[in-house]
Write a protein that holds these residues in place. Structure first.
Motif, PDB file in Angstrom:
ATOM      1  N   PRO A   6     -13.294  50.895  23.932  1.00 41.33           N
ATOM      2  CA  PRO A   6     -12.910  52.021  23.074  1.00 41.33           C
ATOM      3  C   PRO A   6     -13.798  53.243  23.312  1.00 41.33           C
ATOM      4  CG  PRO A   6     -14.151  50.418  21.809  1.00 41.33           C
ATOM      5  CD  PRO A   6     -13.930  49.815  23.169  1.00 41.33           C
ATOM      6  N   THR A   7     -13.184  54.405  23.194  1.00 34.65           N
ATOM      7  CA  THR A   7     -13.933  55.661  23.298  1.00 34.65           C
ATOM      8  C   THR A   7     -14.174  56.269  21.925  1.00 34.65           C
ATOM      9  OG1 THR A   7     -11.864  56.856  23.648  1.00 34.65           O
ATOM     10  CG2 THR A   7     -13.091  56.162  25.623  1.00 34.65           C
ATOM     11  N   GLU A   8     -13.522  55.710  20.926  1.00 35.74           N
ATOM     12  CA  GLU A   8     -13.769  56.108  19.538  1.00 35.74           C
ATOM     13  C   GLU A   8     -13.536  54.896  18.650  1.00 35.74           C
ATOM     14  OE1 GLU A   8      -9.620  58.025  18.005  1.00 35.74           O
ATOM     15  OE2 GLU A   8     -10.867  59.315  19.268  1.00 35.74           O
ATOM     16  N   ILE A   9     -14.132  54.938  17.481  1.00 38.36           N
ATOM     17  CA  ILE A   9     -14.024  53.828  16.537  1.00 38.36           C
ATOM     18  C   ILE A   9     -13.046  54.208  15.438  1.00 38.36           C
ATOM     19  CG2 ILE A   9     -15.268  52.382  14.872  1.00 38.36           C
ATOM     20  CD1 ILE A   9     -16.020  51.839  17.816  1.00 38.36           C
ATOM     21  N   ASN A  10     -12.017  53.371  15.261  1.00 43.65           N
ATOM     22  CA  ASN A  10     -11.046  53.599  14.187  1.00 43.65           C
ATOM     23  C   ASN A  10     -11.138  52.451  13.174  1.00 43.65           C
ATOM     24  OD1 ASN A  10      -9.506  51.398  15.195  1.00 43.65           O
ATOM     25  ND2 ASN A  10      -8.413  52.766  16.589  1.00 43.65           N
ATOM     26  N   GLU A  11     -10.331  52.537  12.145  1.00 46.05           N
ATOM     27  CA  GLU A  11     -10.390  51.535  11.074  1.00 46.05           C
ATOM     28  C   GLU A  11      -9.969  50.145  11.551  1.00 46.05           C
ATOM     29  OE1 GLU A  11     -12.000  51.864   8.216  1.00 46.05           O
ATOM     30  OE2 GLU A  11     -12.450  53.861   8.987  1.00 46.05           O
ATOM     31  N   ASP A  12      -9.075  50.060  12.538  1.00 44.67           N
ATOM     32  CA  ASP A  12      -8.691  48.755  13.091  1.00 44.67           C
ATOM     33  C   ASP A  12      -9.893  48.058  13.728  1.00 44.67           C
ATOM     34  OD1 ASP A  12      -6.050  49.049  12.320  1.00 44.67           O
ATOM     35  OD2 ASP A  12      -5.365  49.730  14.292  1.00 44.67           O
ATOM     36  N   ILE A  13     -10.726  48.830  14.407  1.00 46.37           N
ATOM     37  CA  ILE A  13     -11.913  48.269  15.057  1.00 46.37           C
ATOM     38  C   ILE A  13     -12.930  47.840  14.007  1.00 46.37           C
ATOM     39  CG2 ILE A  13     -13.854  48.766  16.603  1.00 46.37           C
ATOM     40  CD1 ILE A  13     -11.867  50.597  18.191  1.00 46.37           C
ATOM     41  N   VAL A  14     -13.140  48.670  13.005  1.00 47.80           N
ATOM     42  CA  VAL A  14     -14.074  48.330  11.920  1.00 47.80           C
ATOM     43  C   VAL A  14     -13.625  47.042  11.233  1.00 47.80           C
ATOM     44  CG1 VAL A  14     -15.023  49.081   9.699  1.00 47.80           C
ATOM     45  CG2 VAL A  14     -14.780  50.731  11.583  1.00 47.80           C
ATOM     46  N   GLU A  15     -12.336  46.929  10.947  1.00 47.44           N
ATOM     47  CA  GLU A  15     -11.787  45.725  10.305  1.00 47.44           C
ATOM     48  C   GLU A  15     -11.977  44.507  11.202  1.00 47.44           C
ATOM     49  OE1 GLU A  15      -9.297  42.450   9.892  1.00 47.44           O
ATOM     50  OE2 GLU A  15      -8.784  43.928  11.414  1.00 47.44           O
ATOM     51  N   LYS A  33     -18.815  51.561  10.601  1.00 47.98           N
ATOM     52  CA  LYS A  33     -18.170  52.459  11.560  1.00 47.98           C
ATOM     53  C   LYS A  33     -19.231  53.285  12.286  1.00 47.98           C
ATOM     54  CE  LYS A  33     -14.733  56.057  12.089  1.00 47.98           C
ATOM     55  NZ  LYS A  33     -13.761  56.953  11.471  1.00 47.98           N
ATOM     56  N   GLU A  34     -20.214  53.777  11.537  1.00 49.11           N
ATOM     57  CA  GLU A  34     -21.267  54.608  12.135  1.00 49.11           C
ATOM     58  C   GLU A  34     -22.087  53.808  13.155  1.00 49.11           C
ATOM     59  OE1 GLU A  34     -19.669  56.274   8.609  1.00 49.11           O
ATOM     60  OE2 GLU A  34     -20.676  54.351   8.796  1.00 49.11           O
ATOM     61  N   TYR A  35     -22.371  52.565  12.837  1.00 50.54           N
ATOM     62  CA  TYR A  35     -23.145  51.728  13.755  1.00 50.54           C
ATOM     63  C   TYR A  35     -22.350  51.449  15.026  1.00 50.54           C
ATOM     64  CZ  TYR A  35     -26.379  48.173  15.354  1.00 50.54           C
ATOM     65  OH  TYR A  35     -27.281  47.466  16.094  1.00 50.54           O
ATOM     66  N   LEU A  36     -21.067  51.146  14.878  1.00 49.72           N
ATOM     67  CA  LEU A  36     -20.219  50.917  16.050  1.00 49.72           C
ATOM     68  C   LEU A  36     -20.113  52.182  16.905  1.00 49.72           C
ATOM     69  CD1 LEU A  36     -17.450  48.781  14.335  1.00 49.72           C
ATOM     70  CD2 LEU A  36     -19.115  47.975  16.033  1.00 49.72           C
ATOM     71  N   GLU A  37     -20.079  53.342  16.264  1.00 47.70           N
ATOM     72  CA  GLU A  37     -20.056  54.602  17.010  1.00 47.70           C
ATOM     73  C   GLU A  37     -21.345  54.784  17.819  1.00 47.70           C
ATOM     74  OE1 GLU A  37     -19.189  57.303  13.806  1.00 47.70           O
ATOM     75  OE2 GLU A  37     -17.020  57.169  14.180  1.00 47.70           O
ATOM     76  N   LYS A  38     -22.477  54.393  17.237  1.00 48.56           N
ATOM     77  CA  LYS A  38     -23.740  54.464  17.973  1.00 48.56           C
ATOM     78  C   LYS A  38     -23.698  53.572  19.208  1.00 48.56           C
ATOM     79  CE  LYS A  38     -26.857  55.664  14.203  1.00 48.56           C
ATOM     80  NZ  LYS A  38     -28.016  55.253  13.407  1.00 48.56           N
ATOM     81  N   ILE A  39     -23.094  52.392  19.067  1.00 44.62           N
ATOM     82  CA  ILE A  39     -23.005  51.476  20.203  1.00 44.62           C
ATOM     83  C   ILE A  39     -22.176  52.089  21.325  1.00 44.62           C
ATOM     84  CG2 ILE A  39     -22.111  49.238  21.004  1.00 44.62           C
ATOM     85  CD1 ILE A  39     -22.772  48.167  18.159  1.00 44.62           C
ATOM     86  N   ILE A  40     -20.990  52.597  21.006  1.00 43.71           N
ATOM     87  CA  ILE A  40     -20.137  53.113  22.086  1.00 43.71           C
ATOM     88  C   ILE A  40     -20.661  54.416  22.671  1.00 43.71           C
ATOM     89  CG2 ILE A  40     -18.096  51.923  21.195  1.00 43.71           C
ATOM     90  CD1 ILE A  40     -17.023  54.759  20.417  1.00 43.71           C
ATOM     91  N   ASN A  41     -21.535  55.095  21.938  1.00 49.25           N
ATOM     92  CA  ASN A  41     -22.124  56.332  22.456  1.00 49.25           C
ATOM     93  C   ASN A  41     -23.471  56.114  23.137  1.00 49.25           C
ATOM     94  OD1 ASN A  41     -20.037  58.147  21.695  1.00 49.25           O
ATOM     95  ND2 ASN A  41     -20.709  57.961  19.581  1.00 49.25           N
ATOM     96  N   ALA A  42     -24.001  54.908  23.077  1.00 48.47           N
ATOM     97  CA  ALA A  42     -25.297  54.607  23.693  1.00 48.47           C
ATOM     98  C   ALA A  42     -25.120  54.443  25.205  1.00 48.47           C
ATOM     99  CB  ALA A  42     -25.889  53.344  23.091  1.00 48.47           C
ATOM    100  N   GLU A  43     -26.026  55.016  25.937  1.00 49.48           N
ATOM    101  CA  GLU A  43     -25.975  54.883  27.392  1.00 49.48           C
ATOM    102  C   GLU A  43     -26.181  53.416  27.780  1.00 49.48           C
ATOM    103  OE1 GLU A  43     -28.282  56.454  31.386  1.00 49.48           O
ATOM    104  OE2 GLU A  43     -28.602  57.489  29.491  1.00 49.48           O
ATOM    105  N   GLY A  44     -25.279  52.900  28.604  1.00 46.98           N
ATOM    106  CA  GLY A  44     -25.409  51.549  29.113  1.00 46.98           C
ATOM    107  C   GLY A  44     -24.877  50.464  28.194  1.00 46.98           C
ATOM    108  N   SER A  45     -24.233  50.843  27.106  1.00 45.88           N
ATOM    109  CA  SER A  45     -23.702  49.870  26.150  1.00 45.88           C
ATOM    110  C   SER A  45     -22.182  50.001  26.100  1.00 45.88           C
ATOM    111  CB  SER A  45     -24.306  50.136  24.772  1.00 45.88           C
ATOM    112  OG  SER A  45     -23.870  49.182  23.849  1.00 45.88           O
ATOM    113  N   TYR A  46     -21.477  48.871  26.245  1.00 46.23           N
ATOM    114  CA  TYR A  46     -20.017  48.888  26.325  1.00 46.23           C
ATOM    115  C   TYR A  46     -19.423  47.785  25.466  1.00 46.23           C
ATOM    116  CZ  TYR A  46     -21.337  51.547  30.416  1.00 46.23           C
ATOM    117  OH  TYR A  46     -21.918  52.458  31.256  1.00 46.23           O
ATOM    118  N   LEU A  47     -18.560  48.157  24.535  1.00 49.14           N
ATOM    119  CA  LEU A  47     -17.802  47.185  23.758  1.00 49.14           C
ATOM    120  C   LEU A  47     -16.488  46.929  24.492  1.00 49.14           C
ATOM    121  CD1 LEU A  47     -17.987  48.448  20.047  1.00 49.14           C
ATOM    122  CD2 LEU A  47     -19.179  46.510  21.061  1.00 49.14           C
TER     123      LEU A  47
END
Length: 141
Positions: A6-15, A33-47
């Motif tokens: 994912p390139t953004e976190i939506n409510e389906d992902i949070v759920e 949601k904020e924590y998941l956003e940090k993960i996908i925006n962190a360099e070298g981290s991929y969900l």
């Protein structure tokens, strides 16, 4: 089954994470949601997410640079208990392996609890070899 990063976190992902994380470990914190956003925006981290009608599984891939070279590590592999046995974990793992291969990385590691024998069988089937190493952990207060 669609496997995607994912390139953004939506409510389906949070759920999905609220549903999946307790299946991975009953005492783990549910990511916001904020924590998941940090993960996908962190360099070298991929969900990586597996989705059919809804998100059925996830794994996290981390790529890092150390003096001995670039390496990759898989963490938090979980498939919804209602969807297990359908090859979802294998598809997630293969997507991560393909990603790492394209990055030119030659070592991909993961750990797994002793009691997860079916997961171990899958990892071995996919070419992972058990290493003779000991993992140490220090809990920081």
């Amino acid at each position: 089954m669609d496997i995607f990063i994912p390139t953004e976190i939506n409510e389906d992902i949070v759920e999905a994470f609220a549903r999946l994380m307790p299946q991975l470990s009953p005492d783990c914190r549910i990511p916001t949601k904020e924590y998941l956003e940090k993960i996908i925006n962190a360099e070298g981290s991929y969900l990586f997410l597996a989705k059919d009608e809804k998100i059925a599984g996830t794994l996290t891939l981390v790529i890092y640079q150390i003096p001995t070279g670039r390496k990759a590590w898989i963490e938090d592999v979980v498939v919804d208990s209602n969807m297990r046995g359908k090859g979802i974990a294998e598809k997630l793992l293969q997507a991560a392996i393909d990603f790492v291969r394209k990055e030119g990385i030659q070592k991909l590691d993961l750990t797994s609890s002793i009691e997860r024998q079916s997961a171990h069988a899958l990892y071995k089937k996919m070419g992972f070899e058990e290493r003779s190493t000991t993992v140490f952990r220090l809990l920081i207060d």
